[in-house]
Design a protein around this motif. Sequence first.
Motif, PDB file in Angstrom:
ATOM      1  N   THR A 133       0.780  -1.331  -0.019  1.00  0.00           N
ATOM      2  CA  THR A 133      -0.182  -0.120  -0.078  1.00  0.00           C
ATOM      3  C   THR A 133       0.930   1.293  -0.123  1.00  0.00           C
ATOM      4  O   THR A 133       0.398   2.312  -0.031  1.00  0.00           O
ATOM      5  CB  THR A 133      -0.606   0.220   1.393  1.00  0.00           C
ATOM      6  OG1 THR A 133      -0.099  -0.300   2.516  1.00  0.00           O
ATOM      7  CG2 THR A 133      -2.051  -1.061   1.181  1.00  0.00           C
ATOM      8  N   ALA A 134       2.229   1.101  -0.020  1.00  0.00           N
ATOM      9  CA  ALA A 134       3.113   2.163   0.184  1.00  0.00           C
ATOM     10  C   ALA A 134       3.175   3.204  -1.088  1.00  0.00           C
ATOM     11  O   ALA A 134       4.270   3.056  -1.622  1.00  0.00           O
ATOM     12  CB  ALA A 134       4.385   1.762   0.577  1.00  0.00           C
ATOM     13  N   HIS A 135       1.966   3.569  -1.728  1.00  0.00           N
ATOM     14  CA  HIS A 135       1.973   4.665  -2.907  1.00  0.00           C
ATOM     15  C   HIS A 135       2.587   6.036  -2.145  1.00  0.00           C
ATOM     16  O   HIS A 135       2.649   6.103  -1.054  1.00  0.00           O
ATOM     17  CB  HIS A 135       0.914   4.542  -3.352  1.00  0.00           C
ATOM     18  CG  HIS A 135       0.481   3.669  -4.156  1.00  0.00           C
ATOM     19  ND1 HIS A 135       1.113   2.521  -4.716  1.00  0.00           N
ATOM     20  CD2 HIS A 135      -0.854   3.229  -4.832  1.00  0.00           C
ATOM     21  CE1 HIS A 135       0.298   1.784  -5.570  1.00  0.00           C
ATOM     22  NE2 HIS A 135      -0.864   2.090  -5.523  1.00  0.00           N
ATOM     23  N   GLN A 136       3.061   6.592  -3.142  1.00  0.00           N
ATOM     24  CA  GLN A 136       3.763   7.863  -2.573  1.00  0.00           C
ATOM     25  C   GLN A 136       3.535   9.083  -3.595  1.00  0.00           C
ATOM     26  O   GLN A 136       3.691   8.921  -4.871  1.00  0.00           O
ATOM     27  CB  GLN A 136       5.089   7.702  -2.483  1.00  0.00           C
ATOM     28  CG  GLN A 136       6.319   7.750  -3.408  1.00  0.00           C
ATOM     29  CD  GLN A 136       6.823   6.192  -3.772  1.00  0.00           C
ATOM     30  OE1 GLN A 136       6.476   5.176  -3.649  1.00  0.00           O
ATOM     31  NE2 GLN A 136       8.083   6.161  -3.894  1.00  0.00           N
TER      32      GLN A 136
ATOM     33  N   THR B  51       8.473   2.238   0.813  1.00  0.00           N
ATOM     34  CA  THR B  51       9.335   1.059   1.019  1.00  0.00           C
ATOM     35  C   THR B  51       9.374   0.281  -0.398  1.00  0.00           C
ATOM     36  O   THR B  51      10.161  -0.626  -0.420  1.00  0.00           O
ATOM     37  CB  THR B  51       8.724   0.000   1.854  1.00  0.00           C
ATOM     38  OG1 THR B  51       7.311  -0.277   1.205  1.00  0.00           O
ATOM     39  CG2 THR B  51       8.480   0.770   3.268  1.00  0.00           C
ATOM     40  N   HIS B  52       9.129   1.096  -1.435  1.00  0.00           N
ATOM     41  CA  HIS B  52       9.407   0.611  -2.752  1.00  0.00           C
ATOM     42  C   HIS B  52      10.913   0.748  -3.372  1.00  0.00           C
ATOM     43  O   HIS B  52      11.516   1.940  -3.221  1.00  0.00           O
ATOM     44  CB  HIS B  52       8.547   1.103  -3.847  1.00  0.00           C
ATOM     45  CG  HIS B  52       7.260   0.857  -3.564  1.00  0.00           C
ATOM     46  ND1 HIS B  52       6.854  -0.435  -3.166  1.00  0.00           N
ATOM     47  CD2 HIS B  52       5.960   1.376  -4.135  1.00  0.00           C
ATOM     48  CE1 HIS B  52       5.392  -0.236  -3.153  1.00  0.00           C
ATOM     49  NE2 HIS B  52       5.059   0.820  -3.562  1.00  0.00           N
ATOM     50  N   PRO B  53      11.735  -0.270  -3.354  1.00  0.00           N
ATOM     51  CA  PRO B  53      13.166  -0.238  -3.700  1.00  0.00           C
ATOM     52  C   PRO B  53      13.293   0.523  -5.036  1.00  0.00           C
ATOM     53  O   PRO B  53      12.579   0.196  -5.901  1.00  0.00           O
ATOM     54  CB  PRO B  53      13.753  -1.654  -4.009  1.00  0.00           C
ATOM     55  CG  PRO B  53      12.373  -2.375  -4.280  1.00  0.00           C
ATOM     56  CD  PRO B  53      11.130  -1.799  -3.651  1.00  0.00           C
TER      57      PRO B  53
ATOM     58  N   PHE C 210       6.354   4.475 -11.780  1.00  0.00           N
ATOM     59  CA  PHE C 210       6.927   5.649 -11.743  1.00  0.00           C
ATOM     60  C   PHE C 210       5.938   6.746 -10.774  1.00  0.00           C
ATOM     61  O   PHE C 210       4.956   6.854 -11.147  1.00  0.00           O
ATOM     62  CB  PHE C 210       6.978   6.221 -13.371  1.00  0.00           C
ATOM     63  CG  PHE C 210       8.055   5.449 -14.127  1.00  0.00           C
ATOM     64  CD1 PHE C 210       7.706   4.467 -14.695  1.00  0.00           C
ATOM     65  CD2 PHE C 210       9.130   5.880 -14.073  1.00  0.00           C
ATOM     66  CE1 PHE C 210       8.690   3.676 -15.531  1.00  0.00           C
ATOM     67  CE2 PHE C 210      10.215   5.197 -14.945  1.00  0.00           C
ATOM     68  CZ  PHE C 210       9.936   4.274 -15.674  1.00  0.00           C
ATOM     69  N   TYR C 211       6.485   7.158  -9.936  1.00  0.00           N
ATOM     70  CA  TYR C 211       6.134   8.286  -8.922  1.00  0.00           C
ATOM     71  C   TYR C 211       6.594   9.463  -9.485  1.00  0.00           C
ATOM     72  O   TYR C 211       7.764   9.625  -9.484  1.00  0.00           O
ATOM     73  CB  TYR C 211       6.373   7.735  -7.581  1.00  0.00           C
ATOM     74  CG  TYR C 211       5.520   6.568  -7.140  1.00  0.00           C
ATOM     75  CD1 TYR C 211       4.247   6.610  -6.731  1.00  0.00           C
ATOM     76  CD2 TYR C 211       6.047   5.365  -7.302  1.00  0.00           C
ATOM     77  CE1 TYR C 211       3.464   5.462  -6.472  1.00  0.00           C
ATOM     78  CE2 TYR C 211       5.615   4.239  -6.951  1.00  0.00           C
ATOM     79  CZ  TYR C 211       4.240   4.288  -6.590  1.00  0.00           C
ATOM     80  OH  TYR C 211       3.650   3.038  -6.151  1.00  0.00           O
ATOM     81  N   ILE C 212       5.833  10.714  -9.882  1.00  0.00           N
ATOM     82  CA  ILE C 212       6.181  11.815 -10.219  1.00  0.00           C
ATOM     83  C   ILE C 212       5.710  13.038  -9.896  1.00  0.00           C
ATOM     84  O   ILE C 212       4.236  12.845  -9.678  1.00  0.00           O
ATOM     85  CB  ILE C 212       6.212  11.794 -12.004  1.00  0.00           C
ATOM     86  CG1 ILE C 212       6.805  10.317 -12.521  1.00  0.00           C
ATOM     87  CG2 ILE C 212       6.750  13.073 -12.592  1.00  0.00           C
ATOM     88  CD1 ILE C 212       6.058   9.974 -13.754  1.00  0.00           C
TER      89      ILE C 212
HETATM   90 CU   LIG Z   1       2.950   1.347  -3.937  1.00  0.00          CU
END
Ligand SMILES: [Cu+2]
Length: 321
Positions: free
Chosen positions: A25-28, A95-97, A179-181
């Motif tokens: 669930t660790a979206h960012q 926590t995503h590498p 990809f988190y942007i």
């Molecule tokens: Cu995530």
Amino acid sequence: MPSQKSQTKIMLRTTVIASLLSVATAHQNFHQFWVDGVSPGYQVGIRMPLSNSPVTDVSSNDIVCNVNGTKVPSGVATVATKEGSEIKVQWDQSTHPGPITHMLYGPVDDASQATGIGAGWTKIDEQDYVDGKWANEIMSAVNMTHTFTLPNGLASGEYLLRSEMLALHAAQTLGGAQFYIGCAQLKITGTGSTNCSPKITLPGAYKASDSNIYIPNFYNGFNAQSYKAPGGAVATCAAGSGGSNPQPAPTSTAGPISTAAPQTTLTTKVSTTASSVPTSSPGGVALYGQCGGTGYSGETSCVSGAKCAKQNDYYSQCVPA
Ligand SMILES: [Cu+2]
Ligand SMILES: *[C@@H]1O[C@H](CO)[C@@H](O)[C@H](O)[C@H]1NC(C)=O
Ligand SMILES: *[C@@H]1O[C@H](CO)[C@@H](O)[C@H](O)[C@H]1NC(C)=O
């Protein structure tokens, strides 16, 4: 990874399972930044995405500034800074590498009117895997922050600052990398004419099958030590004759050319852009195509639903009206 809706359902069932799912669930999101220690505020100056879900289609416009991040006017404040300033970004816990990278797009006259679509990007900062830790782990130890400096000698003007955290935990599957942007808008006071290269075209520079995006052996023998984030090398910024305009306008490099290599790169990227961004169609220039600028002699009216917006003296682009 499950949708937020299904994750919520599962978490309601049992807190034990919910805690096991905490990684998933660790979206960012990129939610705040500081310029030389001073922050304009939480989410201020940032084109906040509609959600904290990742972008996975590297060929879509969403790869530029996240979903709807290319919409102009953006309605977002532009924050004053200067060349050489220390920028500290803060992200939600992750926590995503994977690596974190930063790119600049500009200068433009008005960052709130800049879509960021096209060849005007340069990478100015990158952290990958250092001493056994991915960038997200290194950031976690300092309250999910990462600090870098803006290049010296930048041309004064407004810029987009693109912060990207690439999550590789599902990169063993083609299209699985996340990809988190987030894009911030900066007004940078600079001393003039630095030309940074190479240039990066977004979308276009990333391919789903790139070896730093699709990593079949990520959990099976992959050597993280040698990993380099997408987008190529961090730019070399050399003050002087290269010209001050990083936009995809071939006429922008008016001055004497002192270094062959960067110019070659620029020329390559320009032609890439020219072929990937449609420039004209029967009803006018297509959305995001060039419609003006010094030395430009093509069609200047945009297709219906779009208007020509000046980005700087050398480049005007059709944006949604
Ligand atoms: Cu995530
Ligand atoms: C986001 O973009 C989509 C597609 O252009 C549009 O339909 C939607 O209304 C936009 N959402 C917001 C909140 O602007
Ligand atoms: C971590 O960041 C948050 C949000 O900016 C802040 O409220 C908190 O005080 C910070 N914690 C530490 C230990 O610096």
